[in-house]
Scaffold this active site. Structure first.
Site, mmCIF file in Angstrom:
data_model
loop_
_atom_site.group_PDB
_atom_site.id
_atom_site.type_symbol
_atom_site.label_atom_id
_atom_site.label_comp_id
_atom_site.label_asym_id
_atom_site.label_seq_id
_atom_site.Cartn_x
_atom_site.Cartn_y
_atom_site.Cartn_z
ATOM 1 C CG HIS A 192 -1.859 1.160 1.298
ATOM 2 N ND1 HIS A 192 -2.893 1.245 2.180
ATOM 3 C CD2 HIS A 192 -1.906 2.323 0.593
ATOM 4 C CE1 HIS A 192 -3.554 2.388 2.017
ATOM 5 N NE2 HIS A 192 -2.974 3.060 1.067
ATOM 6 C CD GLU B 221 0.334 5.568 -0.872
ATOM 7 O OE1 GLU B 221 1.186 5.556 0.036
ATOM 8 O OE2 GLU B 221 -0.894 5.626 -0.634
ATOM 9 C CG HIS C 217 2.556 8.723 2.458
ATOM 10 N ND1 HIS C 217 2.180 9.052 3.742
ATOM 11 C CD2 HIS C 217 1.433 8.237 1.868
ATOM 12 C CE1 HIS C 217 0.895 8.780 3.919
ATOM 13 N NE2 HIS C 217 0.413 8.279 2.792
#
Ligand SMILES: *[C@@H]1O[C@H](CO)[C@@H](O)[C@H](O)[C@H]1NC(C)=O
Ligand SMILES: *[C@@H]1O[C@H](CO)[C@@H](O)[C@H](O)[C@H]1NC(C)=O
Ligand SMILES: *[C@@H]1O[C@H](CO)[C@@H](O)[C@H](O)[C@H]1NC(C)=O
Length: 233
Positions: free
Chosen positions: A56, A103, A107
């Site tokens: 993930h 992502e 992040h």
């Protein structure tokens, strides 16, 4: 009339230095998050025929969206794409790069504050490296935790992971109201900034709840409810 008093000025200086001290830019923990495609697709109404744990994300515990002008560029990870498609598939949009882009922006741009992760190639490459090194899917199989119509207890699953890696994971489940079981959904394994395994419940010095995606529909599993690790439908 005085423009400002020394007292206020002092206070302002004190506050601004306190602010700098209490909001360091550096994260102290990395969370490697794996999810179980069958459960994600029950929750998000997708169709997946993948029967192994996929990535993930790789999330620092501090910060989100750290640099909006650092755009995702798949040419920078050209050589990683075959592995990305296999190990980090977008379950909702299988043929697009939307998931990786998201992502990276949320992040990756924060992880990139560390020199070891300060490019897209380093960030995605490290996530893939850690994922293969852990081999969570292989470890669960090896200790007879396999997708099944029979239920596991939560401690059977947690115990295998804790015993094998020697650290505490964070395990999340999906449960629907009135169900007699919960669906195994997501497993997080944590690292320190040197990529040494770390207990996930060890509070980072600056734990930041904004930094961590809490997928709607997943919660830390209930220790007292049987766990269903669902096979492909
Ligand atoms: C899984 O789905 C993909 C894409 O729909 C397909 O190409 C592949 O053959 C399927 N694999 C299996 C084992 O069914
Ligand atoms: C944000 O990313 C851009 C593009 O890589 C870079 O030039 C810039 O220095 C970064 N800004 C910060 C604050 O890191
Ligand atoms: C994407 O990355 C490639 C390879 O590093 C580079 O040549 C290209 O200019 C980049 N594209 C953009 C839009 O930044």
């Amino acid at each position: 009339m005085k423009l400002c008093s020394p007292l206020l000025l002092c206070l302002a200086v004190a506050l601004s230095s306190a602010f700098v001290i209490s909001s360091p830019s550096m994260w102290t923990k990395l969370i490697l998050t794996h999810h179980w495609p069958t459960t994600i697709c029950v929750m998000d109404h997708c169709h997946s025929n993948i029967s192994y744990w996929t990535l993930h994300g790789l999330w620092p515990d501090k910060g989100a969206m750290c640099n909006s002008s650092w755009h995702f560029n798949s040419s920078e990870i050209e050589d990683l794409l075959p592995d990305m498609k296999k190990s980090w598939p977008d379950l909702l949009h299988p043929l697009s790069t939307t998931f990786w882009k998201y992502e990276w922006h949320k992040h990756g741009t924060c992880a990139a504050k560390a020199e070891s992760l300060n490019s897209q190639h380093k960030y995605f490459g490290k996530a893939l490296e850690l994922y293969h090194k852990l081999d969570l899917d292989g470890v669960l199989k090896k200790f007879d935790i396999t997708p099944s119509e029979k239920y596991y207890t939560f401690s059977q699953i947690e115990g295998v992971i804790e015993n094998f890696y020697g650290v505490k994971p964070k395990i999340q489940c999906h449960s629907s109201k009135h169900a007699d079981s919960q669906l195994l959904g997501q497993i997080e394994i944590c690292f320190d900034p040197d990529f040494t395994l770390l207990d996930c419940d060890k509070q980072g010095q600056w734990d930041d709840h904004m930094a961590v995606d809490k997928p709607s529909g997943l919660n830390v599993c209930d220790h007292n409810i049987p766990v269903h690790y669902p096979p492909l439908p």
